[in-house]
Design a protein around this motif. Sequence first.
Motif, PDB file in Angstrom:
ATOM      1  N   UNK A  32       0.823  -1.198   0.000  1.00 22.98           N
ATOM      2  CA  UNK A  32       0.000   0.000   0.000  1.00 22.98           C
ATOM      3  C   UNK A  32       0.866   1.261   0.000  1.00 22.98           C
ATOM      4  N   UNK A  33       2.021   1.211   0.643  1.00 22.99           N
ATOM      5  CA  UNK A  33       2.937   2.352   0.590  1.00 22.99           C
ATOM      6  C   UNK A  33       3.422   2.564  -0.841  1.00 22.99           C
ATOM      7  N   UNK A  34       3.750   1.471  -1.513  1.00 19.43           N
ATOM      8  CA  UNK A  34       4.160   1.577  -2.917  1.00 19.43           C
ATOM      9  C   UNK A  34       3.021   2.115  -3.778  1.00 19.43           C
ATOM     10  N   UNK A  35       1.805   1.693  -3.470  1.00 20.63           N
ATOM     11  CA  UNK A  35       0.643   2.193  -4.218  1.00 20.63           C
ATOM     12  C   UNK A  35       0.516   3.705  -4.041  1.00 20.63           C
ATOM     13  N   UNK A  36       0.821   4.199  -2.856  1.00 24.37           N
ATOM     14  CA  UNK A  36       0.788   5.634  -2.618  1.00 24.37           C
ATOM     15  C   UNK A  36       1.859   6.364  -3.414  1.00 24.37           C
ATOM     16  N   UNK A  37       3.064   5.801  -3.431  1.00 22.49           N
ATOM     17  CA  UNK A  37       4.140   6.390  -4.231  1.00 22.49           C
ATOM     18  C   UNK A  37       3.780   6.379  -5.710  1.00 22.49           C
ATOM     19  N   UNK A  38       3.242   5.256  -6.160  1.00 25.22           N
ATOM     20  CA  UNK A  38       2.848   5.125  -7.558  1.00 25.22           C
ATOM     21  C   UNK A  38       1.775   6.144  -7.910  1.00 25.22           C
ATOM     22  N   UNK A  39       0.792   6.285  -7.048  1.00 29.06           N
ATOM     23  CA  UNK A  39      -0.294   7.225  -7.290  1.00 29.06           C
ATOM     24  C   UNK A  39       0.234   8.655  -7.422  1.00 29.06           C
ATOM     25  N   UNK A  54     -11.589  14.583 -16.671  1.00 23.90           N
ATOM     26  CA  UNK A  54     -12.589  13.510 -16.590  1.00 23.90           C
ATOM     27  C   UNK A  54     -12.034  12.164 -17.047  1.00 23.90           C
ATOM     28  N   UNK A  55     -10.766  12.107 -17.392  1.00 26.60           N
ATOM     29  CA  UNK A  55     -10.154  10.847 -17.844  1.00 26.60           C
ATOM     30  C   UNK A  55     -10.229   9.806 -16.727  1.00 26.60           C
ATOM     31  N   UNK A  56     -10.405   8.581 -17.112  1.00 23.52           N
ATOM     32  CA  UNK A  56     -10.562   7.474 -16.152  1.00 23.52           C
ATOM     33  C   UNK A  56      -9.359   7.326 -15.214  1.00 23.52           C
ATOM     34  N   UNK A  57      -8.183   7.706 -15.655  1.00 19.81           N
ATOM     35  CA  UNK A  57      -7.004   7.591 -14.785  1.00 19.81           C
ATOM     36  C   UNK A  57      -7.204   8.382 -13.497  1.00 19.81           C
ATOM     37  N   UNK A  58      -7.746   9.578 -13.612  1.00 21.73           N
ATOM     38  CA  UNK A  58      -7.939  10.406 -12.425  1.00 21.73           C
ATOM     39  C   UNK A  58      -8.925   9.761 -11.456  1.00 21.73           C
ATOM     40  N   UNK A  59      -9.999   9.203 -11.984  1.00 23.22           N
ATOM     41  CA  UNK A  59     -10.979   8.515 -11.137  1.00 23.22           C
ATOM     42  C   UNK A  59     -10.353   7.282 -10.491  1.00 23.22           C
ATOM     43  N   UNK A  60      -9.540   6.566 -11.233  1.00 22.38           N
ATOM     44  CA  UNK A  60      -8.884   5.371 -10.707  1.00 22.38           C
ATOM     45  C   UNK A  60      -7.938   5.732  -9.569  1.00 22.38           C
ATOM     46  N   UNK A  61      -7.199   6.813  -9.734  1.00 21.88           N
ATOM     47  CA  UNK A  61      -6.283   7.244  -8.675  1.00 21.88           C
ATOM     48  C   UNK A  61      -7.052   7.652  -7.416  1.00 21.88           C
ATOM     49  N   UNK A  62      -8.206   8.273  -7.592  1.00 23.98           N
ATOM     50  CA  UNK A  62      -9.048   8.612  -6.437  1.00 23.98           C
ATOM     51  C   UNK A  62      -9.554   7.345  -5.744  1.00 23.98           C
ATOM     52  N   UNK A  64      -8.058   4.469  -5.726  1.00 25.60           N
ATOM     53  CA  UNK A  64      -6.896   3.883  -5.050  1.00 25.60           C
ATOM     54  C   UNK A  64      -6.665   4.567  -3.705  1.00 25.60           C
ATOM     55  N   UNK A  65      -6.768   5.888  -3.666  1.00 26.05           N
ATOM     56  CA  UNK A  65      -6.590   6.605  -2.408  1.00 26.05           C
ATOM     57  C   UNK A  65      -7.674   6.221  -1.403  1.00 26.05           C
ATOM     58  N   UNK A  66      -8.881   6.020  -1.876  1.00 25.71           N
ATOM     59  CA  UNK A  66      -9.964   5.568  -0.997  1.00 25.71           C
ATOM     60  C   UNK A  66      -9.673   4.184  -0.419  1.00 25.71           C
ATOM     61  N   UNK A  67      -9.170   3.298  -1.247  1.00 24.41           N
ATOM     62  CA  UNK A  67      -8.800   1.954  -0.788  1.00 24.41           C
ATOM     63  C   UNK A  67      -7.693   2.018   0.243  1.00 24.41           C
ATOM     64  N   UNK A  68      -6.676   2.809  -0.047  1.00 28.83           N
ATOM     65  CA  UNK A  68      -5.569   2.945   0.900  1.00 28.83           C
ATOM     66  C   UNK A  68      -6.067   3.482   2.239  1.00 28.83           C
TER      67      UNK A  68
END
Length: 75
Positions: A32-39, A54-62, A64-68
Amino acid sequence: MVTALDPGDEIADWLAEIIADLAVDEITAATMALAGLLSGALRAHPTARSLDPRHRLHATLLELEGLRSALARGR
């Protein structure tokens, strides 16, 4: 001559480590720390910054932050 690591190299390395953890179903605090760095690296990357907000990447990163955050709270 010493050169700075290309941000794309860091992104690829962190992603490879996360994929390796997922492959063996071993999600740890380090994963999860790596996921934060990656994000953060993805958000800061010039290509990602040039994408439509509105690109899907931005929503995906959000997501991921919610999951973390949920995992940090123990949910």
